[in-house]
Design an enzyme around this catalytic site. Structure first.
Site, PDB file in Angstrom:
ATOM      1  N   LYS A  27      38.496  -4.205  98.272  1.00  9.64           N
ATOM      2  CA  LYS A  27      37.122  -4.353  97.805  1.00  9.64           C
ATOM      3  C   LYS A  27      36.194  -3.317  98.439  1.00  9.64           C
ATOM      4  O   LYS A  27      35.268  -2.821  97.789  1.00  9.64           O
ATOM      5  CB  LYS A  27      36.633  -5.775  98.091  1.00  9.64           C
ATOM      6  CG  LYS A  27      37.303  -6.806  97.210  1.00  9.64           C
ATOM      7  CD  LYS A  27      36.848  -8.223  97.496  1.00  9.64           C
ATOM      8  CE  LYS A  27      37.507  -9.193  96.518  1.00  9.64           C
ATOM      9  NZ  LYS A  27      37.114 -10.597  96.746  1.00  9.64           N
ATOM     10  N   SER A  53      34.632 -15.324  94.777  1.00  5.46           N
ATOM     11  CA  SER A  53      34.212 -14.396  95.836  1.00  5.46           C
ATOM     12  C   SER A  53      32.924 -13.630  95.544  1.00  5.46           C
ATOM     13  O   SER A  53      32.409 -12.947  96.421  1.00  5.46           O
ATOM     14  CB  SER A  53      35.334 -13.398  96.149  1.00  5.46           C
ATOM     15  OG  SER A  53      35.604 -12.576  95.038  1.00  5.46           O
TER      16      SER A  53
END
EC number: 3.4.21.53
Length: 348
Positions: A287, A242
């Site tokens: 996140k 990611s």
């Protein structure tokens, strides 16, 4: 004391004891929470996250931070019920079924190996994407990253073997290797044409059945790139794909004059392909919290995650939609110059 009172007292004690015991029972869930952030144009342990050799680089300012998700749990260390309950009531955490992180078809070790392989692939893809964006030529061949110790390929195929053909058919990508193996039946012998230490040879591997019932030989593949200069990326104990887009942006920032961020603190996430497509990721809510806590004011968000991100974005964090690496660069240019359109996320 009456018999009724004694009965109620004993019953109450048993309920309390069962409640306490139940609270310490392990549960098959994983608790996700905001993880650490790392500035891809900065340093970790006094070493640059991105190092470039044999190519001119330029100083820069600001931050292009990758973000991560920490987790508690897994088949080898399941959380107790109290930990799971705390995760459920914490707005910055998420509690998800164990199998969503650790599929039943894979062991915890296999998941960790896959995450490590994906991180390696992500770094190579990020370099390829950055060079593609900057119109710098490079080449690529599919190669063996690792071989399972007890798999049919053990001792036959070796790490760094470059795959030229599968059963005589020319190969130009990792996906073609996988497709070539899966096209056969378990038990079939598969002939790989490889380049090893500069020599070309053919090796034969007898396939076996995977857990899904398809043919497999027990190798992990990756795209082996041949770049005109060396790019090294080091972020410590971080796995998964990611961070790809942020690595690519960090490389571009170092290879071009001026600061891509204009000195701002930018964070983001998203997988990357060699041609610059940005893909969606998991744990977007955690996140974004990590990004905000690190001081970021701008968050580059994969288009596939935009709807979810809008609902969970912390106050003061500007969500910028990123569909491609080129689009992300253009968005940062527009933010820095104050000119042009900056694509933003919407709930739809």
């Amino acid at each position: 004391m009456s018999r009724r009172a004694i009965t109620l007292l004993v019953a109450g004690f048993l309920v309390l004891a069962l409640g306490i015991a139940g609270a310490w029972l392990d549960v098959p869930y994983v608790v996700l929470s905001p993880g650490p952030t790392e500035n891809t144009i900065g340093e970790v342990d006094k070493k640059p996250v991105i190092s470039i050799q044999d190519r001119q680089t330029y100083p820069t300012t600001g931050a292009l931070s990758l973000v991560t998700v920490s987790y508690q749990g897994g088949p080898r260390a399941r959380p107790d019920l109290l930990t799971a309950l705390r995760g459920w009531v914490d707005p910055t955490s998420a509690v998800v079924p164990e199998e969503s992180i650790f599929p039943r078809t894979q062991t915890a070790e296999e998941v960790e190996q896959e995450n490590t392989a994906e991180m390696t692939s992500s770094q190579d893809n990020a370099t390829a994407a950055a060079l593609t964006e900057l119109k710098i030529d490079y080449s690529m061949v599919p190669a063996v990253l690792s071989v399972e110790k007890t798999a049919p390929a053990a001792g036959v195929l070796k790490p760094s073997d470059e795959i030229r053909t599968v059963d005589g058919k020319p190969i130009t990508s990792v996906d073609q290797v996988s497709a070539g193996v899966k096209a056969r039946k378990p038990g079939d012998e598969i002939v790989f044409g490889v380049t090893r230490d500069g020599r070309q040879l053919d090796v034969t591997v007898k396939s076996i059945a995977s857990k899904q019932g398809t043919a497999m030989v027990g190798i992990v593949m990756h795209a082996k790139y041949k770049f005109p200069f060396k790019v090294s990326i080091s972020v410590g104990d971080v796995g998964g794909p990611s961070a790809g887009m942020m690595f690519a942006l960090g490389i571009i920032d170092k290879l071009t004059p001026g600061a891509l961020t204009g000195g701002k603190s930018v964070a983001g996430t998203g997988t990357i392909t060699p041609d610059g497509k940005v893909g969606g990721i998991g744990g977007i809510a955690q996140k974004m919290v990590g990004a905000k806590d690190s001081g970021a004011t701008i968050f580059l968000t994969p288009a596939d995650n935009c709807a979810e991100a809008v609902k969970a974005a912390p106050d003061g964090l500007r969500l910028v939609k990123a569909e491609t690496l080129h689009g992300a660069v253009q968005a940062l240019d527009a933010i820095r110059s104050g000119k042009g359109v900056v694509p933003s996320c919407s709930a739809g």
